[in-house]
Design an enzyme around this catalytic site. Structure first.
Site, short mmCIF file in Angstrom:
data_model
loop_
_atom_site.label_atom_id
_atom_site.label_comp_id
_atom_site.label_asym_id
_atom_site.label_seq_id
_atom_site.Cartn_x
_atom_site.Cartn_y
_atom_site.Cartn_z
N GLU A 17 0.83 -1.21 0.00
CA GLU A 17 0.00 0.00 0.00
C GLU A 17 0.87 1.26 0.00
O GLU A 17 1.89 1.32 0.67
CB GLU A 17 -0.89 -0.02 1.25
CG GLU A 17 -1.86 1.14 1.32
CD GLU A 17 -3.04 0.82 2.22
OE1 GLU A 17 -3.81 -0.10 1.88
OE2 GLU A 17 -3.17 1.48 3.25
N THR A 48 -4.14 4.79 -1.15
CA THR A 48 -5.19 5.27 -0.25
C THR A 48 -5.76 6.61 -0.72
O THR A 48 -5.22 7.26 -1.63
CB THR A 48 -4.70 5.39 1.21
OG1 THR A 48 -3.69 6.40 1.24
CG2 THR A 48 -4.16 4.07 1.72
N HIS A 77 -8.19 3.82 -3.63
CA HIS A 77 -9.25 3.89 -2.63
C HIS A 77 -10.11 5.13 -2.90
O HIS A 77 -9.66 6.08 -3.52
CB HIS A 77 -8.66 4.03 -1.22
CG HIS A 77 -7.92 2.82 -0.75
ND1 HIS A 77 -7.65 2.60 0.58
CD2 HIS A 77 -7.36 1.78 -1.42
CE1 HIS A 77 -6.97 1.46 0.72
NE2 HIS A 77 -6.77 0.96 -0.49
N GLY A 108 -15.19 6.13 4.82
CA GLY A 108 -14.30 7.15 5.38
C GLY A 108 -14.74 7.51 6.78
O GLY A 108 -15.87 7.23 7.19
N ASP A 109 -13.84 8.12 7.53
CA ASP A 109 -14.17 8.57 8.89
C ASP A 109 -15.04 9.82 8.81
O ASP A 109 -14.85 10.66 7.94
CB ASP A 109 -12.89 8.85 9.68
CG ASP A 109 -12.18 7.54 10.04
OD1 ASP A 109 -12.88 6.55 10.32
OD2 ASP A 109 -10.93 7.52 10.03
N TYR A 146 -13.34 -5.42 9.69
CA TYR A 146 -12.71 -5.12 10.97
C TYR A 146 -12.75 -6.34 11.90
O TYR A 146 -13.80 -6.59 12.55
CB TYR A 146 -13.44 -3.92 11.62
CG TYR A 146 -13.42 -2.71 10.71
CD1 TYR A 146 -12.41 -1.76 10.81
CD2 TYR A 146 -14.37 -2.57 9.68
CE1 TYR A 146 -12.35 -0.69 9.93
CE2 TYR A 146 -14.32 -1.50 8.80
CZ TYR A 146 -13.31 -0.57 8.93
OH TYR A 146 -13.25 0.49 8.05
N GLN A 177 -8.81 -4.46 8.53
CA GLN A 177 -8.06 -3.51 9.34
C GLN A 177 -6.83 -4.26 9.87
O GLN A 177 -6.84 -5.49 9.98
CB GLN A 177 -8.96 -3.07 10.52
CG GLN A 177 -8.36 -2.09 11.48
CD GLN A 177 -7.98 -0.79 10.80
OE1 GLN A 177 -6.94 -0.75 10.13
NE2 GLN A 177 -8.79 0.24 10.95
P1 FAD Z 1 -18.81 1.21 6.48
O1 FAD Z 1 -18.69 -0.13 5.88
O2 FAD Z 1 -19.90 2.10 5.98
O3 FAD Z 1 -18.94 1.01 8.06
C1 FAD Z 1 -18.84 2.11 8.95
C2 FAD Z 1 -19.69 1.85 10.19
O4 FAD Z 1 -21.08 1.90 9.82
C3 FAD Z 1 -19.48 0.45 10.80
O5 FAD Z 1 -19.61 0.56 12.19
C4 FAD Z 1 -20.63 -0.36 10.20
O6 FAD Z 1 -20.97 -1.48 11.01
C5 FAD Z 1 -21.72 0.68 10.14
N1 FAD Z 1 -22.71 0.43 9.09
C6 FAD Z 1 -22.48 -0.03 7.84
N2 FAD Z 1 -23.64 -0.14 7.17
C7 FAD Z 1 -24.64 0.26 8.02
C8 FAD Z 1 -26.06 0.38 7.91
N3 FAD Z 1 -26.69 0.04 6.79
N4 FAD Z 1 -26.73 0.84 8.99
C9 FAD Z 1 -26.12 1.19 10.13
N5 FAD Z 1 -24.76 1.09 10.29
C10 FAD Z 1 -24.03 0.63 9.24
N6 FAD Z 1 -9.97 5.83 5.25
C11 FAD Z 1 -9.66 6.85 4.39
O7 FAD Z 1 -10.00 8.01 4.65
N7 FAD Z 1 -8.93 6.59 3.25
C12 FAD Z 1 -8.54 5.34 2.91
O8 FAD Z 1 -7.89 5.15 1.86
C13 FAD Z 1 -8.86 4.25 3.78
N8 FAD Z 1 -8.50 2.97 3.48
C14 FAD Z 1 -8.89 1.95 4.31
C15 FAD Z 1 -8.53 0.63 3.98
C16 FAD Z 1 -8.88 -0.43 4.83
C17 FAD Z 1 -8.51 -1.84 4.44
C18 FAD Z 1 -9.56 -0.17 6.04
C19 FAD Z 1 -9.89 -1.30 6.98
C20 FAD Z 1 -9.91 1.15 6.39
C21 FAD Z 1 -9.59 2.21 5.53
N9 FAD Z 1 -9.94 3.53 5.83
C22 FAD Z 1 -9.61 4.55 4.97
C23 FAD Z 1 -10.64 3.85 7.08
C24 FAD Z 1 -12.18 3.83 6.90
O9 FAD Z 1 -12.55 4.87 6.03
C25 FAD Z 1 -12.83 4.00 8.27
O10 FAD Z 1 -12.60 2.89 9.07
C26 FAD Z 1 -14.31 4.40 8.27
O11 FAD Z 1 -14.66 4.82 9.58
C27 FAD Z 1 -15.25 3.27 7.86
O12 FAD Z 1 -15.20 3.01 6.51
P2 FAD Z 1 -15.96 1.70 5.93
O13 FAD Z 1 -15.84 1.74 4.48
O14 FAD Z 1 -15.51 0.49 6.65
O15 FAD Z 1 -17.47 2.06 6.37
#
Ligand code: FAD
Length: 291
Positions: A17, A48, A77, A108-109, A146, A177
């Site tokens: 990465e 990323t 990403h 994203g966060d 995660y 993660q």
């Molecule tokens: P989601 O899959 O949407 O999940 C986020 C939260 O919402 C979880 O708690 C989930 O259980 C909940 N959720 C999902 N669907 C629903 C629903 N229908 N109803 C209610 N709750 C729901 N961040 C960056 O800014 N840039 C990057 O390039 C980046 N790369 C990453 C690569 C990897 C492999 C990982 C593990 C993380 C990365 N992140 C990155 C961090 C990521 O953006 C954060 O962890 C973010 O908070 C969650 O993103 P997600 O796509 O997992 O979200």
């Protein structure tokens, strides 16, 4: 090349990465590091996407340069938390223009500055939308998972329910993660498969090479740090060369154990550090010979 095809080849895969620069001045140094990493011949390199508010356009620039000048498969990403349908379309248009066939679709966060948009609330909304487009039907889509649950989820069970939704939306593969104890991953894999999620899962391994990096990573992800890794950082934290060596060995040992236990896809959070990627590769090269 599509990542889903790479992962189907029934062999051990290793991916690295890189992250894009925040400003244009950093682009050359990033590309130099990315090219060195690509020269190690990983199965693909992911790039990323800056957190909301930072300069995201460099993700496509780095990924397209890497793919089109080195032939390496790339996985840019993209996060939807601060995106509208227009910005998603713009990103998809840029990827298509550069003949990129993969995207890591993330939420994203949640930004603290109020720039969150409400059009795509979850990664699954983004994935569903991408799949509804003509270009999106032809590409490979990855998502995040995660093993210790996402920090916002109230339970592992709830997190898994949403993960299943992500797969049903059209996600081809998942990357975890970071985790520092393989037992965490094995336990997660068991629960995921039990839920009927059968897509390839890439084990995300973060080599710890500085005390600051460990602190930052754990703060952001909530990942548990085993005593054995804490002891390494306590003992060598003030000696950068020793900690880097120990961190590479720790990550290599995790990977060896994963491969020995039948895990086939390893993703290393190599963080623009070709020497770290190379150190890991050197430690496991014979185990990857059949790639
Ligand atoms: P989601 O899959 O949407 O999940 C986020 C939260 O919402 C979880 O708690 C989930 O259980 C909940 N959720 C999902 N669907 C629903 C629903 N229908 N109803 C209610 N709750 C729901 N961040 C960056 O800014 N840039 C990057 O390039 C980046 N790369 C990453 C690569 C990897 C492999 C990982 C593990 C993380 C990365 N992140 C990155 C961090 C990521 O953006 C954060 O962890 C973010 O908070 C969650 O993103 P997600 O796509 O997992 O979200």
């Amino acid at each position: 090349m599509k990542i889903r095809d790479i992962l189907q080849q029934n062999q051990v895969t290793l991916s690295f990465e890189v992250f894009p620069p925040k400003k244009e001045e950093g682009l050359l140094a990033t590309l130099e590091a990315a090219h060195k990493i690509a020269a190690l011949h990983p199965n693909f390199v992911s790039v990323t996407y800056g957190a909301a508010g930072t300069a995201p356009r460099f993700t496509v620039e780095v990924a397209s340069d890497l793919q089109n000048s080195t032939g390496t498969a790339v996985l840019p990403h993209f996060t939807c938390v601060a995106s509208t349908k227009e910005t998603v379309d713009e990103m998809l248009g840029a990827l298509q223009k550069h003949h990129i066939e993969n995207i890591m679709a993330l939420r994203g966060d949640i930004p603290q500055d109020g720039s969150q948009q409400k059009e795509f609330l979850h990664a699954s909304d983004l994935i569903r939308y991408i799949r509804s487009t003509e270009y999106g039907q032809a590409i490979s889509i990855g998502g995040a998972c995660y093993p210790e649950k996402h920090p916002e989820s109230s339970s592992k069970e709830e997190d898994l329910r949403h993960l299943k939704d992500k797969i049903d939306a059209g996600c081809d593969f998942l990357t975890t993660q970071m985790f520092f104890s393989n037992e965490t991953f094995y336990n997660f894999l068991y629960r995921v498969r039990d839920k009927g999620i059968d897509v390839p899962i890439l084990a995300g391994i973060m080599p710890i090479t500085s005390r600051k990096q460990l602190g930052r990573s754990v703060q952001l992800s909530g990942t548990n740090v085993p005593d054995s890794l804490k002891a390494i950082v306590d003992r060598f934290g003030d000696d950068p060369a020793a900690l880097k060596q120990a961190g590479i060995i720790y990550a290599s040992n995790q990977i060896i154990d994963l491969i020995a236990n039948g895990v086939t896809h390893i993703h290393v959070y190599s963080m623009n550090k070709p020497d770290v990627a190379e150190g890991i590769l050197r430690n496991i090269s014979e185990m990857l010979r059949q790639r």
